[in-house]
Design an enzyme around this catalytic site. Structure first.
Site, PDB file in Angstrom:
ATOM      1  N   PRO A 281       0.819  -1.217   0.000  1.00 16.88           N
ATOM      2  CA  PRO A 281       0.000   0.000   0.000  1.00 16.88           C
ATOM      3  C   PRO A 281       0.848   1.261   0.000  1.00 16.88           C
ATOM      4  O   PRO A 281       1.894   1.318   0.636  1.00 16.88           O
ATOM      5  CB  PRO A 281      -0.798  -0.100   1.311  1.00 16.88           C
ATOM      6  CG  PRO A 281       0.038  -0.967   2.201  1.00 16.88           C
ATOM      7  CD  PRO A 281       0.857  -1.869   1.319  1.00 16.88           C
ATOM      8  N   GLY A 282       0.391   2.267  -0.721  1.00 16.94           N
ATOM      9  CA  GLY A 282       1.089   3.553  -0.734  1.00 16.94           C
ATOM     10  C   GLY A 282       0.146   4.644  -0.270  1.00 16.94           C
ATOM     11  O   GLY A 282       0.135   5.049   0.887  1.00 16.94           O
TER      12      GLY A 282
ATOM     13  N   ARG B  28      -1.616  16.554  -9.147  1.00 19.54           N
ATOM     14  CA  ARG B  28      -2.691  15.592  -9.410  1.00 19.54           C
ATOM     15  C   ARG B  28      -3.904  16.187 -10.134  1.00 19.54           C
ATOM     16  O   ARG B  28      -4.457  15.531 -11.026  1.00 19.54           O
ATOM     17  CB  ARG B  28      -3.116  14.890  -8.118  1.00 19.54           C
ATOM     18  CG  ARG B  28      -1.959  14.183  -7.400  1.00 19.54           C
ATOM     19  CD  ARG B  28      -2.415  13.272  -6.282  1.00 19.54           C
ATOM     20  NE  ARG B  28      -3.164  12.144  -6.794  1.00 19.54           N
ATOM     21  CZ  ARG B  28      -4.475  12.047  -6.772  1.00 19.54           C
ATOM     22  NH1 ARG B  28      -5.197  12.996  -6.227  1.00 19.54           N
ATOM     23  NH2 ARG B  28      -5.068  11.007  -7.297  1.00 19.54           N
TER      24      ARG B  28
ATOM     25  N   CYS C 223       2.572  29.262 -15.515  1.00 21.20           N
ATOM     26  CA  CYS C 223       2.073  29.765 -16.802  1.00 21.20           C
ATOM     27  C   CYS C 223       1.508  28.650 -17.660  1.00 21.20           C
ATOM     28  O   CYS C 223       2.094  28.280 -18.690  1.00 21.20           O
ATOM     29  CB  CYS C 223       3.196  30.492 -17.518  1.00 21.20           C
ATOM     30  SG  CYS C 223       3.786  31.833 -16.514  1.00 21.20           S
ATOM     31  N   GLU C 224       0.426  28.069 -17.222  1.00 19.08           N
ATOM     32  CA  GLU C 224      -0.286  27.006 -17.943  1.00 19.08           C
ATOM     33  C   GLU C 224      -1.743  27.108 -17.536  1.00 19.08           C
ATOM     34  O   GLU C 224      -2.030  27.213 -16.332  1.00 19.08           O
ATOM     35  CB  GLU C 224       0.172  25.618 -17.479  1.00 19.08           C
ATOM     36  CG  GLU C 224       1.607  25.296 -17.693  1.00 19.08           C
ATOM     37  CD  GLU C 224       1.827  24.296 -18.813  1.00 19.08           C
ATOM     38  OE1 GLU C 224       0.854  23.866 -19.451  1.00 19.08           O
ATOM     39  OE2 GLU C 224       2.991  23.971 -19.027  1.00 19.08           O
TER      40      GLU C 224
END
Ligand code: LLP
Length: 424
Positions: free
Chosen positions: A285-286, A323, A353-354
């Site tokens: 598990p993470g 994410r 800047c996106e």
């Protein structure tokens, strides 16, 4: 005023209108360390681990924390001290485990593209198992191990062709995925492995995806894996341990994944019913160990109301919290001190800047310039995926344990960023 907990965030609570993580007032940390700032609760990590430990009580299990979720040394230390092993996917992760005092003998090496140098390093360190993903990798590993006078302990990652019903980028157990050995080739691959002088077959593993919020994909994958074990053993190759990977989801936005202890009681009953209950077990598990243990604190730089949209520009961005941009993921955003100012609907965005640099769309928030916000569920796959895009230094990280707050990563400086570059 009694503490007011946030749903799914037992270690986070408002006390007298101020947000606390365990016993620490988060605005105090901002005053001392600035923003953006990741803050993790050690208690939340250990509580998440305890749910797995309850589910596996009395069983022979090795919990290997999938450290890609958060590979900061201080976080690895928490899990190493709690007796966990580690699931690694690179030589760098191997080095982090060793540096943080984790045990190679409790470490398994996953990943579809291990290099020879990484495999050599892991053999030398004494990892407990290589989770091998192709026949070509088996051949290379066998040669390397022989050249070092060793036999490499191997488990084959099988692809059970089960849909985990999650985002396509984090689904890994379907036929068209690059991961694992296809169901129909598994027995042959084990037979090949058993003949290679540098390989010692020790187990079988599968991992079907991440942020899985239903139990059915797990039940299906386990059942398919047990069918495969029967077929492999009938073909004369014996398997010792069974590794069921990671993938259990967390609550980001009213998600209701099964609690780890209840899920595992059910899965173990399936193993018992099929006569596999006494095999050594492993899991990887993470996210479910760290995701809801962390928050990212950020300051509102500017409010920019518009005709179509209102923008709330914060000082954390897609380089800190990738994410939303990558998976359209939802993270709750809450104020550190809930205000009463005119509330509005805001697109919460970063300074990069996106147009893809957004953290939350259409959020109802009472905010003003200079306010502090917490982006929740930021313990997993945030700092470990952070970048220097736009030459932004990566944030600092704090580990909270009761009333104690330790800096486990200092804020990155411009010198940290440019020190490996050369002027012409
Ligand atoms: N084992 C293997 C072989 C894996 O590939 C992964 C995750 C895990 C275990 C741990 O899975 P978890 O328990 O954390 O779901 N960056 C994405 C998630 C990528 C997961 C990659 N593999 C995200 O932010 O959602």
């Amino acid at each position: 005023m009694s503490p007011q907990n946030l749903p799914g965030q037992p270690h986070l609570a408002y006390r007298n209108n101020e947000l606390f993580l365990e016993e620490i007032r988060l605005s105090d940390l901002v005053r001392e360390h600035g923003t953006p700032l990741f803050v993790y609760s050690k208690g939340a990590m250990l509580a998440a681990l305890a749910a797995y430990q309850r589910g596996f009580a009395g069983r022979n299990v090795q919990i290997c924390y999938a450290m890609k979720a958060n590979s900061t040394l201080g976080v690895i230390q928490v899990f190493a001290q709690a007796g966990c092993g580690f699931d690694i996917v690179s030589g760098g992760e191997m080095d982090r485990v060793v540096t943080a005092g984790g045990k190679a003998a409790k470490t398994i090496f996953s990943g579809v593209g291990k290099t020879s140098a990484e495999m050599r390093r892991a053999l030398h360190a004494g990892v407990s198992c290589f989770n091998v993903e192709s026949e070509a990798e088996l051949e290379v590993l066998s040669e390397l191990a022989l050249s070092m006078g060793m036999r490499a302990p191997v488990s084959i990652r099988v692809n059970p062709n089960v849909d985990p019903k999650t985002h396509p980028y984090i689904s890994t157990g379907l036929k068209d995925s690059k991961f694992g050995v296809a169901h129909q080739r598994v027995v042959q691959t084990y037979q090949r492995a058993a003949k290679l002088a540098g390989i010692q077959v020790v187990g079988i593993d599968c991992h079907i995806g991440s942020q899985i919020t239903q139990e059915e994909p797990y039940l299906d994958a386990v059942a398919r894996m047990l069918d495969l074990v029967q077929a492999i053993e009938a073909a004369g190759v014996s398997i010792r341990h069974l590794d069921f990977g990671g993938g259990l989801g967390i609550n980001y936005n009213d998600d209701r994944p099964p609690p780890a202890d209840l899920l595992w009681k059910k899965l173990l009953a399936l193993l018992d019913a099929r006569g596999f209950g006494d095999r050594p077990l492993m899991i990887e598990p993470g996210r479910s160990l760290v995701g809801n243990a962390g928050v990212c604190l950020t300051e509102v730089l500017y409010l920019k109301p518009g005709e179509q949209k209102n923008f709330c520009i914060i000082d954390a961005a897609m380089n800190d919290l990738p994410r939303p941009a990558m998976y359209q993921a939802f993270h709750q955003i809450v104020p550190l001190t809930p205000g009463v100012e005119a509330s509005g609907t805001w697109d919460v965005v970063g300074p990069v800047c996106e147009s893809g640099d957004w953290i939350g769309h259409d959020r109802t928030l009472a905010v003003k310039q200079g306010d502090l916000l917490a982006v929740l569920s930021a313990g997993a796959y945030c700092m470990s995926m952070a970048s220097n895009y736009n030459s932004r230094g990566r944030a600092a990280e704090i580990l909270v344990d009761g009333t104690q707050a330790d800096v486990i990563r200092q804020r990155e400086t411009i010198m940290d960023q440019i020190s490996k570059e050369n002027l012409l």
